[in-house]
Each structure stands twice: as structure tokens, then as C-alpha cells.
Scaffold this motif. Structure first.
Motif, mmCIF file in Angstrom:
data_model
loop_
_atom_site.group_PDB
_atom_site.id
_atom_site.type_symbol
_atom_site.label_atom_id
_atom_site.label_comp_id
_atom_site.label_asym_id
_atom_site.label_seq_id
_atom_site.Cartn_x
_atom_site.Cartn_y
_atom_site.Cartn_z
ATOM 1 N N LEU A 248 9.284 27.035 53.580
ATOM 2 C CA LEU A 248 10.120 27.239 52.585
ATOM 3 C C LEU A 248 11.884 26.968 53.245
ATOM 4 N N ARG A 254 5.924 29.480 51.264
ATOM 5 C CA ARG A 254 4.729 30.333 50.411
ATOM 6 C C ARG A 254 3.752 30.236 50.396
ATOM 7 N N THR A 259 5.181 34.719 48.923
ATOM 8 C CA THR A 259 5.927 34.356 50.375
ATOM 9 C C THR A 259 6.207 35.495 51.387
#
Length: 508
Positions: A248, A254, A259
Motif C-alpha cells: 500500500l 494488505r 494490514t
């Protein structure tokens, strides 16, 4: 770069912080604190490591034992890990001891799992693999089975102690699968992982038959911390080549619905505390310092566990080459190498000990005189209270590992010096510390001639240059200390949003 008394050795001493001091944050720490509103103390702190420090001790040997024990004396929390006994029963009785606001929780391991999990997979597979020594990897399927079994058992034993808002901080290569095991047990707390040793590039990592499982397990952590940018880049490169994880930004990935943060958090030391030790030399050390001063002898010092990753034979050869190239230095320079034993049941460690002792004997036998021993070799642990003044009284710090996560001896040597008349740090380019300590004299530890030339440069460096280099190094070591490292990592973990369903009480 930690030496807990009971064998086998828990965590490499050159790879973990020696103590806590100061409050200044690194640039990384400042950024994380800003992002999370400056609060890195949400909930209890749960530390998990292969071995547990004695929270009652006021005189730990260093490393993780000091670096985090003091934190748990200041806030509610748990330190969980193996009790160090080699003759227990894996999954057996858990021992709990309260020390102030914290709990010390220890669990046993069977002799089979000490051999398979600790001596086997952790230190005969992961340690050489992560230090780029594929030639020393001794892979056996039974080792990996033991490694997984111990991590699963640790997770089952830790889960009942956890609370909803705990921050769980897992340390080092022994426990890579622990987050995955905790997730399977129903834990949804924020879990961070810090690797104290190097992380290899993809083309080396894939030599392990279990590389995919190891990386998949890493991605169950919310924050994955490394010593250097190079280590973080190595994991990111692996993910780019072999994983569906989506990057990201520079540090966030991700992974499914989660995350994961991957970043560098370079460890520091208690620089002020270590510097204070230098002024408290006992009589034995003071006599040694005065004797060298009277004789006009300078000293090169090395302090390392007796490990093949430390480049000790190459270091001795470089000193020998220095003497051959500059015979005028005979009787005026000595080399003190402190190399306490570690993991003596692993075959490669016996080999390096035999090689080192043969080299010391050969060099001393050829060069020594009745009143001058060129190499003084100590193969046992030396108290930090003695090492600190010995470092201060040494004109060169010789820190040349073939590969190292950080190497805190380099930082301790800088902290120990007299700013008015400082010594010179000779540092391997392949130590993690080299990414930060640019004012050291950087060398290739595989190049014997270069190391010999650099030793001579260090021994003959003008005072003005020594002061300039030391001032910059000391400023860095003081500002980027152990507390800054902790604040940076815990701030990142406090702000993590990666777990799927958080918070949720762990099952009892």
C-alpha cells in the motif's frame, strides 16, 4: 549485543539492547508517535521471548534481559517464555511469579524439544540461514516439527493470561510462528514481532524447505520490525516475488482483509548507563590499565560471543598481518579478544572454537616475548562492569562480524570512550550498525589486508579526527537509545489496525 546464566544461551547478546535510558526518540519513533497521538502504552505489555529475564535482578548481564525488564517494572504486563531447564516436559506446569506490577511466566521444555526446537531448527537452521551461511544449515524434518510443536504449545499456555487490550511483543527467530498459533487459539490482540538478527534476501531464504510457511506465519503479525532498512527490503522483495500481499505504501501491506506494517526499528543501548560504568573500574581492571599506560602500550579490543558469524578468525589474521606489515608496533600494541562460549552442543561452534584457539596459539607462539603477549584471548563471560572500563581504555574497538543484525558492542564502545581522547571504531560493513554509524572506519571483514590497513589507520589517527568522528557517533548513540527503540515499536503496534476482529478476549 545478553548472557543469561543458564545454558543454552537465550538470545544473541550483540543483537539486543543493553539497557534503557533517556527519552529521545528516533526519527522513526517520532513519526510513529505522531501518527498514533503519542500514546504507546495502551493496555498491558506482554513480552514473549525464548527465555525470560529475571525481573527481580538488578544486575542483569545485558541485552533483552535489561532492555525490557525495566519497562515491565514501570507498567503492568507479562514476560512469557521458556524457563531454560533442559529436562522438563513440553506443555507441563506453568510457573507464575509476580514482580511489582508485572508477572514472570515460565514454561518447561522436554529434552527432545530443546534438541529439536532450540538447538535444532532455531540454531542449526534459522540462525545460519538468516546469517547467509547456507553451508552450515543442518535441516531435518524432525527439527521443524519440534519448532512448530513448541510454538503451538507456547500459544496454548500463553492465551489464558491475555486480556482484551494487551499489546503482545514477540521477539526473535525462535518464535516466528507464534502469532499464527495465537490467532488459531482465538487471540485478536495486536501482536508485533521484532527480529534481532538479519533477514536474508529471497534467493537465500528460499533455500529453506519451509520458507513459504515461515513468511506466511510472519504475516499474521500486525507489525514486523527489523534492525535495518536492508532487512526490511529483503522481506518486501520476497513478498513482491512470491506472495499475494499488496504493498500500500512504503511500510504497509494488505494481506487479505488485514494490514501489516513492515519497518525498521534499529535497537539502541543505555548509552548513559554504560558510560557511567566506565568510571567504576575495579582494582583488577585499574591495574591492567595503569600497567599498559606505564609501558606505553595501546590496546585493540573485541567483544563477541564465540560464533561463526562474528568473523573472529579473520580478525586474528588481520592483527597478524598488521604486525607483519608494521614490525615497529611489536611490544607496543596488544589485542584483547573476549569470546564467551555459546551453543556448544551445536557442531559448528566447536569447529570455530578449535580454529580460533589454534590461531591464537600460532600467532602468540611466533610473536610473543617474555614481557609481551600480542593476543590476550578470554573464552568466558566477563562482567559488563569490567568490560566498560576495558573498552574505555582501548584505543581501537574491533567489531567486524561477517553478518550481524545490529551489533551493540559497536555502540557500547562509542559510549565508553573519553570524549577528550577517544578511541576509534573499526566496524564491518555487514553489521547492521554500519547503516547508522557512518563515522566509524568501515571495512570488509573478508578482506584481511584492508582490515590490517584500517587498524593501522585507527592506531595512527590524529586526535582532532578522532574527536570529530567520536562526537558524531556519540551524538547518534545517545539520541537513538534503547528507550527510543521501544517507543518507536510500541507506538507502531498501538496504532496497528491489522487484526481481523479486535479486541476480543483470548480463550481461557
Amino acid at each position: 549485543m545478553t548472557q543469561l546464566s543458564s545454558p543454552p544461551s537465550p538470545v544473541p547478546p550483540s543483537d539486543i539492547p543493553s539497557a534503557l535510558a533517556g527519552t529521545a526518540a528516533t526519527p522513526d519513533a517520532s513519526a510513529h508517535l505522531e501518527e498514533t497521538g503519542g500514546d504507546a502504552e495502551t493496555g498491558r505489555l506482554v513480552i514473549v521471548s525464548n527465555r525470560v529475564a529475571n525481573l527481580r535482578s538488578t544486575g542483569q548481564a545485558g541485552g533483552l534481559a535489561v532492555g525490557l525488564a525495566e519497562t515491565l517494572k514501570e507498567r503492568d504486563g507479562i514476560w512469557f517464555g521458556w524457563n531454560g531447564a533442559p529436562d522438563g516436559v513440553t506443555g507441563g506446569e506453568v510457573q507464575v511469579e509476580r514482580v511489582g506490577p508485572a508477572e514472570q511466566v515460565t514454561v518447561p521444555l522436554s529434552p527432545k524439544d530443546v534438541a529439536g526446537y532450540y538447538l535444532g531448527y532455531a540454531n542449526s537452521v534459522l540462525w545460519p540461514l538468516f546469517h547467509y551461511r547456507l553451508d552450515l544449515v543442518d535441516y531435518r524434518p524432525a527439527f521443524y516439527e519440534s519448532y512448530q510443536r513448541v510454538n503451538e504449545t507456547f500459544a496454548r499456555q500463553l492465551a489464558p493470561f491475555l486480556k482484551d487490550d494487551d499489546l503482545i511483543w514477540v521477539h526473535d527467530y525462535h518464535l516466528i510462528p507464534l502469532a499464527r498459533c495465537l490467532r488459531k487459539a482465538g487471540c485478536r490482540q495486536r501482536i508485533g514481532f521484532f527480529l534481532h538478527i538479519p533477514f536474508p534476501p529471497p534467493d537465500i531464504l528460499v533455500a529453506s524447505p519451509n520458507h513459504a510457511e515461515l513468511v506466511e506465519a510472519l504475516l499474521d503479525y500486525d507489525v514486523i520490525g527489523f534492525q535495518t532498512q536492508a532487512d526490511a527490503v529483503n522481506l518486501k522483495a520476497y513478498l513482491a516475488e512470491r506472495s499475494p500481499a499488496v504493498q500500500l505504501d512504503d511500510t504497509r501491506f494488505r494481506v487479505g482483509t488485514r494490514t501489516v506494517t513492515i519497518d525498521r526499528f534499529p535497537i539502541g543501548i543505555d548509552a548513559k548507563g554504560f558510560a557511567a560504568m566506565t568510571r567504576e573500574a575495579d582494582d583488577e581492571v585499574q591495574i591492567d590499565l595503569m600497567r599498559r599506560q606505564v609501558l606505553g602500550r595501546r590496546q585493540i579490543i573485541g567483544v563477541d560471543r564465540l560464533d561463526y558469524s562474528k568473523g573472529l578468525p579473520e580478525r586474528l589474521k588481520a592483527f597478524d598481518r598488521l604486525m607483519a606489515q608494521h614490525p615497529e608496533l611489536e611490544k607496543s600494541v596488544t589485542y584483547l579478544q573476549v569470546a564467551p562460549p555459546t551453543r556448544e552442543k551445536v557442531g559448528a561452534y566447536g569447529d570455530i572454537r578449535a580454529e580460533l584457539e589454534a590461531l591464537v596459539g600460532a600467532i602468540n607462539g611466533r610473536l610473543a616475548d617474555f614481557n609481551w603477549t600480542p593476543i590476550r584471548y578470554i573464552h568466558r563471560s566477563v562482567d559488563r562492569a569490567k568490560l566498560a572500563p576495558l573498552m574505555r581504555g582501548s584505543q581501537v574497538g574491533f567489531v567486524t562480524p561477517l553478518r550481524d543484525g545490529m551489533n551493540l558492542v559497536a555502540k557500547e564502545y562509542v559510549a565508553a570512550q573519553d570524549p577528550a581522547d577517544p578511541g576509534v571504531l573499526v566496524l564491518s560493513r555487514f553489521a547492521g550498525a554500519a547503516e547508522e554509524m557512518h563515522e566509524a572506519l568501515l571495512v570488509n571483514p573478508y578482506d584481511i589486508d584492508e582490515m590490517a590497513r584500517t587498524l593501522y589507520q585507527a592506531l595512527t589517527m590524529p586526535l582532532a579526527e578522532r574527536r570529530r568522528r567520536h562526537e558524531a557517533l556519540l551524538d547518534h548513540v545517545m539520541r537513538h537509545d534503547a528507550r527510543a527503540w521501544q517507543e518507536a515499536f510500541l507506538a507502531a503496534l498501538s496504532g496497528a489496525t491489522g487484526s481481523a476482529a479486535r479486541p476480543q478476549q483470548a480463550p481461557s
